[in-house]
Write a protein that holds these residues in place. Structure first.
Motif, PDB file in Angstrom:
ATOM      1  N   LEU A 225       0.809  -1.186  -0.045  1.00  0.00           N
ATOM      2  CA  LEU A 225      -0.070   0.048  -0.064  1.00  0.00           C
ATOM      3  C   LEU A 225       1.020   1.305  -0.055  1.00  0.00           C
ATOM      4  CD1 LEU A 225      -2.820   1.246   0.109  1.00  0.00           C
ATOM      5  CD2 LEU A 225      -2.611   1.143   2.749  1.00  0.00           C
ATOM      6  N   ASN A 226       0.630   2.118  -1.092  1.00  0.00           N
ATOM      7  CA  ASN A 226       1.560   3.125  -1.259  1.00  0.00           C
ATOM      8  C   ASN A 226       3.119   2.865  -0.807  1.00  0.00           C
ATOM      9  OD1 ASN A 226      -0.650   4.774  -1.607  1.00  0.00           O
ATOM     10  ND2 ASN A 226      -0.743   5.281   0.763  1.00  0.00           N
ATOM     11  N   GLY A 227       3.494   1.839  -1.510  1.00  0.00           N
ATOM     12  CA  GLY A 227       4.953   1.186  -1.468  1.00  0.00           C
ATOM     13  C   GLY A 227       5.471   0.521  -0.280  1.00  0.00           C
ATOM     14  N   VAL A 228       4.605   0.436   0.633  1.00  0.00           N
ATOM     15  CA  VAL A 228       4.734  -0.196   1.869  1.00  0.00           C
ATOM     16  C   VAL A 228       4.472  -1.607   1.933  1.00  0.00           C
ATOM     17  CG1 VAL A 228       4.443  -0.334   4.615  1.00  0.00           C
ATOM     18  CG2 VAL A 228       4.545   1.930   3.328  1.00  0.00           C
TER      19      VAL A 228
ATOM     20  N   VAL B 239       3.889  -3.428  10.656  1.00  0.00           N
ATOM     21  CA  VAL B 239       3.334  -2.386  11.596  1.00  0.00           C
ATOM     22  C   VAL B 239       2.888  -1.179  10.955  1.00  0.00           C
ATOM     23  CG1 VAL B 239       3.565  -1.080  13.704  1.00  0.00           C
ATOM     24  CG2 VAL B 239       4.441  -3.276  13.516  1.00  0.00           C
ATOM     25  N   LYS B 240       3.897  -0.691  10.073  1.00  0.00           N
ATOM     26  CA  LYS B 240       3.735   0.564   9.377  1.00  0.00           C
ATOM     27  C   LYS B 240       2.332   0.288   8.181  1.00  0.00           C
ATOM     28  CE  LYS B 240       5.757   3.982   6.386  1.00  0.00           C
ATOM     29  NZ  LYS B 240       7.273   4.171   5.598  1.00  0.00           N
ATOM     30  N   PHE B 241       2.422  -0.773   7.545  1.00  0.00           N
ATOM     31  CA  PHE B 241       1.321  -1.222   6.768  1.00  0.00           C
ATOM     32  C   PHE B 241       0.258  -1.218   7.262  1.00  0.00           C
ATOM     33  CE2 PHE B 241      -1.445  -4.009   4.537  1.00  0.00           C
ATOM     34  CZ  PHE B 241      -1.215  -3.788   3.220  1.00  0.00           C
ATOM     35  N   ARG B 242      -0.190  -2.042   8.462  1.00  0.00           N
ATOM     36  CA  ARG B 242      -1.328  -1.857   9.129  1.00  0.00           C
ATOM     37  C   ARG B 242      -1.838  -0.641   9.561  1.00  0.00           C
ATOM     38  NH1 ARG B 242       1.333  -6.840  11.078  1.00  0.00           N
ATOM     39  NH2 ARG B 242       0.188  -8.675  10.208  1.00  0.00           N
ATOM     40  N   SER B 243      -0.857   0.379  10.221  1.00  0.00           N
ATOM     41  CA  SER B 243      -1.270   1.658  10.402  1.00  0.00           C
ATOM     42  C   SER B 243      -2.046   2.480   9.195  1.00  0.00           C
ATOM     43  CB  SER B 243      -0.147   2.291  11.001  1.00  0.00           C
ATOM     44  OG  SER B 243       0.792   2.677   9.840  1.00  0.00           O
TER      45      SER B 243
END
Length: 208
Positions: free
Chosen positions: A58-61, A68-72
């Motif tokens: 998602l948006n490169g993540v 963790v960053k992705f799920r946020s």
């Protein structure tokens, strides 16, 4: 914005999803399909709730590399939300507000919007199915996610509440947020301006 590649998901020997690629940009998207076609499974894959083979970004993540960053960046509302019966609605909303480090006024405005404020001091076990659904939508819409995934958001809520939800989706989309929505009910462009409609057929995703 959202990119899925080489996705395969099985429950034991039963294969539910098997496709090579699916990409969507910012916007509002409707995923059609009957029970058992894999809609909820797809949503749980994207939100990082279940194991699967493949890659989601998602948006490169990357979900795998930066979970963790992705799920946020994602907020997911289940089709049939289940919460502890003894917890109060307010306590649940407070948990989401604190976890997502967002303004309490946003949660208050959402509760007022769905006319749930008078019931937030009651325990979840006393809620009707419609109230429970509205509570789950409030929790899902709290925060500043990039992608909101709403699985069957229209079931059990009344026509007035459905209209209020469509208004919120439209407002957030105008702010650059994206939505993935599933629904057995027809979603009219008069009610909600859809960018594209997709359907899962034989384990793969097709644009209609």
């Amino acid at each position: 914005m959202l990119r899925l590649t080489n996705i395969n998901k099985r429950y034991g020997s039963h294969e539910v999803l098997n496709f090579s690629e699916w990409n969507i940009n910012k916007g509002i998207y409707w995923l059609k399909g009957g029970n058992g076609t894999g809609k909820s499974t797809l949503f749980r894959i994207i939100s990082g709730q279940i194991p699967f083979i493949g890659e989601v970004q998602l948006n490169g993540v990357s979900l795998r590399k930066e979970p963790v960053k992705f799920r946020s960046k994602i907020s997911f509302a289940e089709a049939e939300p289940q919460y502890p019966l003894f917890i109060k609605g307010k306590e649940l909303i407070d948990f989401y507000t604190e976890t997502r480090k967002t303004d309490r006024k946003q949660a208050k405005d959402l509760a007022d919007h769905f006319e749930m404020t008078p019931f937030l001091d009651n325990v979840v076990g006393s809620y009707s199915s419609g109230m429970l659904k509205k509570l789950s939508l409030i929790c899902a819409l709290v925060g500043d996610a990039d992608l909101f995934i709403l699985d069957e958001p229209l079931i059990t809520i009344d026509i007035l509440s459905a209209g209020k939800l469509n208004k919120l989706i439209t407002e957030k989309a105008s702010q650059g947020k994206s939505f993935l929505i599933s629904s057995h009910q027809e979603v009219s462009n008069d009610q909600l301006k859809l960018d594209k409609v997709y359907q899962i057929i034989n384990k793969q995703i097709f644009q209609l």
